[in-house]
Enzyme design. Sequence first.
Site, PDB file in Angstrom:
ATOM      1  N   ASN A  28       6.812 -18.687   4.460  1.00  0.00           N
ATOM      2  CA  ASN A  28       5.523 -18.774   5.136  1.00  0.00           C
ATOM      3  C   ASN A  28       5.340 -20.148   5.761  1.00  0.00           C
ATOM      4  OD1 ASN A  28       3.365 -17.427   6.179  1.00  0.00           O
ATOM      5  ND2 ASN A  28       1.952 -18.179   4.631  1.00  0.00           N
ATOM      6  N   SER A  70       3.135  -8.446   6.127  1.00  0.00           N
ATOM      7  CA  SER A  70       3.953  -9.425   6.824  1.00  0.00           C
ATOM      8  C   SER A  70       4.002  -9.044   8.296  1.00  0.00           C
ATOM      9  CB  SER A  70       5.365  -9.410   6.226  1.00  0.00           C
ATOM     10  OG  SER A  70       6.238 -10.172   7.021  1.00  0.00           O
ATOM     11  N   SER A  71       4.379 -10.006   9.128  1.00  0.00           N
ATOM     12  CA  SER A  71       4.604  -9.706  10.555  1.00  0.00           C
ATOM     13  C   SER A  71       6.094  -9.614  10.866  1.00  0.00           C
ATOM     14  CB  SER A  71       3.995 -10.812  11.422  1.00  0.00           C
ATOM     15  OG  SER A  71       2.612 -10.861  11.259  1.00  0.00           O
ATOM     16  N   GLY A 131       7.816 -16.700  13.423  1.00  0.00           N
ATOM     17  CA  GLY A 131       6.664 -16.935  14.297  1.00  0.00           C
ATOM     18  C   GLY A 131       5.360 -16.331  13.826  1.00  0.00           C
ATOM     19  N   GLY A 132       5.264 -15.943  12.553  1.00  0.00           N
ATOM     20  CA  GLY A 132       4.013 -15.328  12.098  1.00  0.00           C
ATOM     21  C   GLY A 132       3.712 -14.105  12.967  1.00  0.00           C
ATOM     22  N   THR A 170      10.185 -19.843   8.678  1.00  0.00           N
ATOM     23  CA  THR A 170      10.784 -18.520   8.534  1.00  0.00           C
ATOM     24  C   THR A 170      12.094 -18.525   9.311  1.00  0.00           C
ATOM     25  OG1 THR A 170       8.622 -17.483   8.324  1.00  0.00           O
ATOM     26  CG2 THR A 170      10.407 -16.042   8.967  1.00  0.00           C
ATOM     27  N   ASP A 230      -0.617 -14.537   3.271  1.00  0.00           N
ATOM     28  CA  ASP A 230      -0.490 -13.297   4.050  1.00  0.00           C
ATOM     29  C   ASP A 230      -1.422 -12.193   3.542  1.00  0.00           C
ATOM     30  OD1 ASP A 230       1.343 -14.345   5.814  1.00  0.00           O
ATOM     31  OD2 ASP A 230       3.096 -13.597   4.754  1.00  0.00           O
TER      32      ASP A 230
HETATM   33  O1  DON Z   1       5.525 -12.630   6.736  1.00  0.00           O
HETATM   34  C1  DON Z   1       4.782 -13.158   7.556  1.00  0.00           C
HETATM   35  O2  DON Z   1       4.175 -12.576   8.421  1.00  0.00           O
HETATM   36  C2  DON Z   1       4.712 -14.677   7.540  1.00  0.00           C
HETATM   37  N1  DON Z   1       4.955 -15.130   6.201  1.00  0.00           N
HETATM   38  C3  DON Z   1       5.704 -15.210   8.511  1.00  0.00           C
HETATM   39  C4  DON Z   1       5.572 -16.666   8.685  1.00  0.00           C
HETATM   40  C5  DON Z   1       6.424 -17.201   9.752  1.00  0.00           C
HETATM   41  O3  DON Z   1       7.061 -16.510  10.508  1.00  0.00           O
HETATM   42  C6  DON Z   1       6.406 -18.654   9.901  1.00  0.00           C
HETATM   43  N2  DON Z   1       7.543 -19.053  10.640  1.00  0.00           N
HETATM   44  N3  DON Z   1       8.155 -19.785  11.050  1.00  0.00           N
END
Ligand code: DON
Length: 302
Positions: free
Chosen positions: A134, A183-184, A203-204, A114, A154
Amino acid sequence: REPLRLRYRGATVTTVPPPSAGGVALAQALGMLERFEAGDSRAPQYAHLVVEALRRAFEDRARYLGDPDFVEVPLARLTSAEYLAERARGIPAAAARGAAQAPAPAGEAARGNTTHFSIVDAEGNRVAATLSLNHLFGSGILAAGVLLNNEMDDFSLAPEHPDSYRLRGGAANAVAPGKRPLSSMTPAFVEDGKGVLVLGAPGGPRIVSQVLLAVLDYVHAPVADLEAILGAPRYHHQWWPDRVEVEPEGFSAEWRSALQAKGHRIEAAKRKWGNMQIVFESKRDGRAVTASDPRGADVGWY
Ligand code: DON
Protein backbone atom coordinates in the site's frame (compact mmCIF):
# COMPACT_ATOMS: atom_id res chain seq x y z
CA ARG A 1 -11.64 -18.32 -6.48
CA GLU A 2 -12.09 -18.47 -10.23
CA PRO A 3 -10.46 -15.72 -12.26
CA LEU A 4 -12.78 -13.30 -14.03
CA ARG A 5 -12.94 -14.02 -17.74
CA LEU A 6 -14.68 -11.89 -20.34
CA ARG A 7 -14.75 -11.19 -24.04
CA TYR A 8 -14.09 -7.78 -25.51
CA ARG A 9 -14.28 -7.31 -29.30
CA GLY A 10 -13.03 -10.83 -29.95
CA ALA A 11 -10.29 -10.76 -27.29
CA THR A 12 -10.40 -12.87 -24.13
CA VAL A 13 -9.49 -10.93 -21.02
CA THR A 14 -8.59 -12.81 -17.83
CA THR A 15 -8.26 -10.88 -14.62
CA VAL A 16 -8.80 -11.06 -10.86
CA PRO A 17 -12.09 -11.57 -8.98
CA PRO A 18 -13.00 -9.84 -5.67
CA PRO A 19 -11.72 -8.92 -3.17
CA SER A 20 -9.80 -7.00 -5.79
CA ALA A 21 -12.24 -4.53 -7.26
CA GLY A 22 -9.91 -3.94 -10.21
CA GLY A 23 -10.97 -6.92 -12.30
CA VAL A 24 -14.67 -6.17 -11.85
CA ALA A 25 -14.12 -2.53 -12.86
CA LEU A 26 -12.14 -3.60 -15.92
CA ALA A 27 -14.86 -6.08 -16.92
CA GLN A 28 -17.61 -3.53 -16.38
CA ALA A 29 -15.86 -0.71 -18.24
CA LEU A 30 -15.06 -2.95 -21.21
CA GLY A 31 -18.62 -4.30 -21.22
CA MET A 32 -20.02 -0.76 -21.32
CA LEU A 33 -17.56 0.46 -23.94
CA GLU A 34 -18.35 -2.45 -26.23
CA ARG A 35 -21.78 -0.83 -26.74
CA PHE A 36 -20.08 2.02 -28.61
CA GLU A 37 -17.99 2.05 -31.74
CA ALA A 38 -14.30 1.46 -30.93
CA GLY A 39 -12.24 4.63 -31.02
CA ASP A 40 -8.94 6.25 -30.15
CA SER A 41 -8.89 6.27 -26.36
CA ARG A 42 -6.88 9.54 -26.35
CA ALA A 43 -9.33 11.38 -28.66
CA PRO A 44 -11.72 13.57 -26.62
CA GLN A 45 -14.96 12.04 -27.88
CA TYR A 46 -13.88 8.52 -26.97
CA ALA A 47 -12.10 9.64 -23.77
CA HIS A 48 -15.47 10.98 -22.64
CA LEU A 49 -16.96 7.47 -23.04
CA VAL A 50 -14.03 5.89 -21.17
CA VAL A 51 -14.39 8.38 -18.33
CA GLU A 52 -18.12 7.74 -18.06
CA ALA A 53 -17.55 3.96 -18.04
CA LEU A 54 -14.94 4.36 -15.26
CA ARG A 55 -17.29 6.61 -13.30
CA ARG A 56 -20.00 3.94 -13.34
CA ALA A 57 -17.62 1.09 -12.52
CA PHE A 58 -16.19 2.96 -9.50
CA GLU A 59 -19.69 3.91 -8.38
CA ASP A 60 -20.66 0.21 -8.38
CA ARG A 61 -17.47 -0.62 -6.50
CA ALA A 62 -18.35 1.85 -3.75
CA ARG A 63 -21.87 0.49 -3.51
CA TYR A 64 -21.60 -3.27 -3.93
CA LEU A 65 -18.06 -4.57 -3.57
CA GLY A 66 -16.41 -6.14 -0.55
CA ASP A 67 -14.77 -9.40 0.50
CA PRO A 68 -17.08 -12.09 -0.97
CA ASP A 69 -16.40 -14.28 2.09
CA PHE A 70 -18.23 -11.66 4.14
CA VAL A 71 -20.71 -9.90 1.88
CA GLU A 72 -22.96 -10.96 -0.97
CA VAL A 73 -21.31 -9.47 -4.07
CA PRO A 74 -23.70 -9.57 -7.05
CA LEU A 75 -20.79 -10.39 -9.35
CA ALA A 76 -22.75 -12.23 -12.04
CA ARG A 77 -25.23 -9.39 -12.33
CA LEU A 78 -22.63 -6.60 -12.22
CA THR A 79 -20.72 -8.19 -15.10
CA SER A 80 -23.73 -9.41 -17.12
CA ALA A 81 -24.32 -8.12 -20.63
CA GLU A 82 -27.87 -7.01 -19.70
CA TYR A 83 -26.76 -4.96 -16.70
CA LEU A 84 -23.86 -3.36 -18.56
CA ALA A 85 -26.07 -2.54 -21.53
CA GLU A 86 -28.41 -0.80 -19.09
CA ARG A 87 -25.51 1.07 -17.44
CA ALA A 88 -24.13 2.07 -20.85
CA ARG A 89 -27.55 3.32 -21.97
CA GLY A 90 -27.20 6.02 -19.35
CA ILE A 91 -23.90 7.25 -20.78
CA PRO A 92 -24.90 10.52 -22.34
CA ALA A 93 -23.48 11.24 -25.74
CA ALA A 94 -22.88 14.87 -24.91
CA ALA A 95 -22.65 15.65 -21.21
CA ALA A 96 -20.98 14.25 -18.10
CA ARG A 97 -23.28 13.04 -15.38
CA GLY A 98 -21.68 14.28 -12.19
CA ALA A 99 -21.08 12.18 -9.10
CA ALA A 100 -22.87 13.20 -5.94
CA GLN A 101 -20.85 16.14 -4.73
CA ALA A 102 -19.07 15.95 -1.41
CA PRO A 103 -16.37 18.17 0.08
CA ALA A 104 -12.88 17.25 -1.06
CA PRO A 105 -10.75 15.82 1.73
CA ALA A 106 -7.81 18.01 2.66
CA GLY A 107 -4.22 17.09 1.95
CA GLU A 108 -2.28 15.08 -0.56
CA ALA A 109 -2.86 11.42 -1.24
CA ALA A 110 -0.11 9.34 0.32
CA ARG A 111 2.71 7.94 -1.79
CA GLY A 112 2.43 4.27 -2.60
CA ASN A 113 4.47 1.16 -2.88
CA THR A 114 3.18 -1.56 -5.17
CA THR A 115 5.03 -3.75 -7.66
CA HIS A 116 3.84 -5.57 -10.75
CA PHE A 117 5.54 -8.52 -12.49
CA SER A 118 4.56 -9.80 -15.94
CA ILE A 119 6.14 -13.13 -16.86
CA VAL A 120 5.91 -15.64 -19.72
CA ASP A 121 8.16 -18.74 -19.70
CA ALA A 122 9.41 -20.99 -22.51
CA GLU A 123 6.53 -23.44 -21.93
CA GLY A 124 3.94 -20.73 -22.30
CA ASN A 125 3.11 -20.37 -18.61
CA ARG A 126 2.06 -16.83 -17.74
CA VAL A 127 2.04 -14.81 -14.56
CA ALA A 128 0.58 -11.35 -14.01
CA ALA A 129 1.20 -10.57 -10.34
CA THR A 130 0.62 -7.29 -8.55
CA LEU A 131 1.87 -7.10 -4.96
CA SER A 132 1.05 -4.24 -2.67
CA LEU A 133 2.37 -2.92 0.63
CA ASN A 134 0.00 0.00 0.00
CA HIS A 135 1.96 3.07 1.11
CA LEU A 136 5.68 3.68 0.88
CA PHE A 137 7.33 0.95 2.98
CA GLY A 138 3.85 -0.21 4.05
CA SER A 139 3.25 0.45 7.70
CA GLY A 140 6.95 1.19 8.17
CA ILE A 141 7.22 -1.75 10.59
CA LEU A 142 9.71 -4.56 10.05
CA ALA A 143 8.78 -7.82 11.80
CA ALA A 144 11.37 -10.62 11.65
CA GLY A 145 12.75 -9.13 8.44
CA VAL A 146 9.34 -8.80 6.80
CA LEU A 147 7.98 -5.38 6.01
CA LEU A 148 4.37 -5.16 7.16
CA ASN A 149 1.86 -3.59 4.79
CA ASN A 150 -0.75 -1.01 5.66
CA GLU A 151 -3.60 -2.35 3.56
CA MET A 152 -6.06 -1.44 6.33
CA ASP A 153 -6.34 1.85 4.45
CA ASP A 154 -8.04 -0.11 1.65
CA PHE A 155 -11.07 -0.70 3.90
CA SER A 156 -13.82 1.93 3.98
CA LEU A 157 -13.95 3.57 7.39
CA ALA A 158 -17.28 5.27 6.72
CA PRO A 159 -19.06 6.53 3.60
CA GLU A 160 -18.00 10.10 4.34
CA HIS A 161 -14.35 9.10 4.96
CA PRO A 162 -12.46 8.43 1.74
CA ASP A 163 -9.25 6.42 1.95
CA SER A 164 -5.84 7.88 1.15
CA TYR A 165 -6.56 7.45 -2.59
CA ARG A 166 -9.79 9.42 -2.04
CA LEU A 167 -11.86 6.31 -2.74
CA ARG A 168 -15.24 6.16 -1.08
CA GLY A 169 -17.06 3.02 -0.02
CA GLY A 170 -19.60 1.75 2.43
CA ALA A 171 -20.73 -1.20 4.48
CA ALA A 172 -19.68 -3.86 1.96
CA ASN A 173 -16.04 -2.83 2.44
CA ALA A 174 -16.21 -2.07 6.17
CA VAL A 175 -13.56 -3.51 8.50
CA ALA A 176 -14.29 -6.87 10.15
CA PRO A 177 -12.03 -9.46 11.79
CA GLY A 178 -10.49 -11.74 9.19
CA LYS A 179 -11.96 -9.75 6.30
CA ARG A 180 -9.89 -8.73 3.28
CA PRO A 181 -10.09 -5.13 2.07
CA LEU A 182 -10.95 -4.26 -1.51
CA SER A 183 -8.05 -3.62 -3.84
CA SER A 184 -7.58 -1.87 -7.18
CA MET A 185 -4.93 -4.33 -8.35
CA THR A 186 -5.75 -5.46 -11.90
CA PRO A 187 -3.25 -7.99 -13.21
CA ALA A 188 -4.57 -9.22 -16.56
CA PHE A 189 -4.03 -11.40 -19.61
CA VAL A 190 -5.48 -10.37 -22.97
CA GLU A 191 -5.52 -12.94 -25.74
CA ASP A 192 -6.56 -12.26 -29.33
CA GLY A 193 -5.49 -13.06 -32.88
CA LYS A 194 -2.29 -11.04 -32.47
CA GLY A 195 -1.08 -12.89 -29.37
CA VAL A 196 -1.13 -12.74 -25.60
CA LEU A 197 -0.56 -9.60 -23.56
CA VAL A 198 0.39 -9.98 -19.89
CA LEU A 199 0.13 -6.73 -17.97
CA GLY A 200 -0.42 -4.86 -14.76
CA ALA A 201 0.74 -1.82 -12.83
CA PRO A 202 0.94 -0.09 -9.46
CA GLY A 203 -1.02 3.10 -8.83
CA GLY A 204 -3.88 2.61 -6.39
CA PRO A 205 -7.18 3.29 -8.20
CA ARG A 206 -5.22 4.61 -11.19
CA ILE A 207 -4.27 0.97 -11.81
CA VAL A 208 -7.78 0.42 -13.18
CA SER A 209 -7.65 3.28 -15.69
CA GLN A 210 -4.07 2.43 -16.71
CA VAL A 211 -4.95 -1.19 -17.43
CA LEU A 212 -8.24 -0.25 -19.12
CA LEU A 213 -6.47 2.22 -21.46
CA ALA A 214 -3.76 -0.35 -22.23
CA VAL A 215 -6.36 -3.04 -23.05
CA LEU A 216 -8.30 -0.64 -25.28
CA ASP A 217 -5.13 0.51 -27.04
CA TYR A 218 -4.01 -3.09 -27.58
CA VAL A 219 -7.34 -4.51 -28.77
CA HIS A 220 -8.25 -1.54 -30.99
CA ALA A 221 -4.90 -1.57 -32.85
CA PRO A 222 -4.11 -3.96 -35.71
CA VAL A 223 -0.59 -4.61 -34.35
CA ALA A 224 0.79 -4.69 -30.81
CA ASP A 225 2.77 -1.49 -30.29
CA LEU A 226 3.97 -1.79 -26.69
CA GLU A 227 5.88 1.51 -26.72
CA ALA A 228 2.76 3.36 -27.87
CA ILE A 229 0.63 1.63 -25.22
CA LEU A 230 3.08 2.48 -22.44
CA GLY A 231 4.06 5.93 -23.66
CA ALA A 232 0.58 7.35 -24.23
CA PRO A 233 -0.55 9.93 -21.66
CA ARG A 234 -3.01 8.75 -19.01
CA TYR A 235 -6.25 10.07 -17.63
CA HIS A 236 -8.32 8.76 -14.75
CA HIS A 237 -11.76 8.97 -13.19
CA GLN A 238 -12.95 7.15 -10.06
CA TRP A 239 -16.53 8.43 -9.59
CA TRP A 240 -15.56 10.50 -6.60
CA PRO A 241 -13.92 13.02 -6.54
CA ASP A 242 -15.79 14.04 -9.66
CA ARG A 243 -12.95 15.10 -11.91
CA VAL A 244 -10.88 13.75 -14.77
CA GLU A 245 -7.33 13.58 -13.53
CA VAL A 246 -4.75 13.96 -16.29
CA GLU A 247 -1.02 13.49 -16.42
CA PRO A 248 0.93 16.75 -16.65
CA GLU A 249 1.81 17.82 -20.20
CA GLY A 250 -0.18 14.91 -21.55
CA PHE A 251 -3.17 16.70 -23.04
CA SER A 252 -3.55 19.83 -25.13
CA ALA A 253 -5.67 22.86 -24.31
CA GLU A 254 -8.05 21.77 -27.10
CA TRP A 255 -8.40 18.32 -25.53
CA ARG A 256 -9.21 19.82 -22.15
CA SER A 257 -11.72 22.24 -23.67
CA ALA A 258 -13.45 19.42 -25.52
CA LEU A 259 -13.84 17.45 -22.27
CA GLN A 260 -14.91 20.56 -20.36
CA ALA A 261 -17.53 21.25 -23.02
CA LYS A 262 -18.99 17.86 -22.12
CA GLY A 263 -19.25 18.90 -18.49
CA HIS A 264 -16.05 17.37 -17.09
CA ARG A 265 -13.83 19.03 -14.55
CA ILE A 266 -10.16 18.53 -15.44
CA GLU A 267 -7.44 18.34 -12.82
CA ALA A 268 -3.77 18.09 -13.77
CA ALA A 269 -1.85 15.74 -11.47
CA LYS A 270 1.49 16.98 -10.19
CA ARG A 271 3.33 13.96 -11.55
CA LYS A 272 2.88 11.20 -14.07
CA TRP A 273 1.75 7.91 -12.60
CA GLY A 274 2.12 4.18 -13.00
CA ASN A 275 4.92 1.79 -13.75
CA MET A 276 3.27 -0.71 -16.09
CA GLN A 277 5.07 -3.92 -17.03
CA ILE A 278 4.07 -5.80 -20.20
CA VAL A 279 5.02 -9.06 -21.88
CA PHE A 280 3.62 -9.70 -25.36
CA GLU A 281 3.82 -13.15 -26.90
CA SER A 282 3.15 -13.00 -30.63
CA LYS A 283 1.03 -15.67 -32.28
CA ARG A 284 2.73 -14.94 -35.59
CA ASP A 285 6.23 -16.06 -34.61
CA GLY A 286 5.84 -17.28 -31.01
CA ARG A 287 8.34 -14.71 -29.75
CA ALA A 288 7.83 -12.94 -26.45
CA VAL A 289 8.90 -9.32 -26.01
CA THR A 290 8.88 -7.26 -22.85
CA ALA A 291 8.32 -3.57 -22.30
CA SER A 292 8.48 -1.43 -19.19
CA ASP A 293 6.84 1.88 -18.51
CA PRO A 294 9.07 4.73 -19.67
CA ARG A 295 7.96 6.65 -16.57
CA GLY A 296 10.25 4.27 -14.68
CA ALA A 297 10.35 3.04 -11.14
CA ASP A 298 11.40 6.43 -9.78
CA VAL A 299 8.15 8.04 -10.83
CA GLY A 300 6.26 5.38 -8.94
CA TRP A 301 2.55 5.61 -8.92
CA TYR A 302 1.77 9.27 -8.45
O1 DON B 1 -4.62 -2.75 -3.37
C1 DON B 1 -4.77 -1.55 -3.58
O2 DON B 1 -5.64 -1.06 -4.25
C2 DON B 1 -3.69 -0.63 -3.04
N1 DON B 1 -3.13 -1.22 -1.86
C3 DON B 1 -2.67 -0.40 -4.10
C4 DON B 1 -1.69 0.62 -3.72
C5 DON B 1 -0.77 0.98 -4.80
O3 DON B 1 -0.89 0.59 -5.93
C6 DON B 1 0.29 1.92 -4.44
N2 DON B 1 1.31 1.86 -5.41
N3 DON B 1 2.24 2.13 -5.78
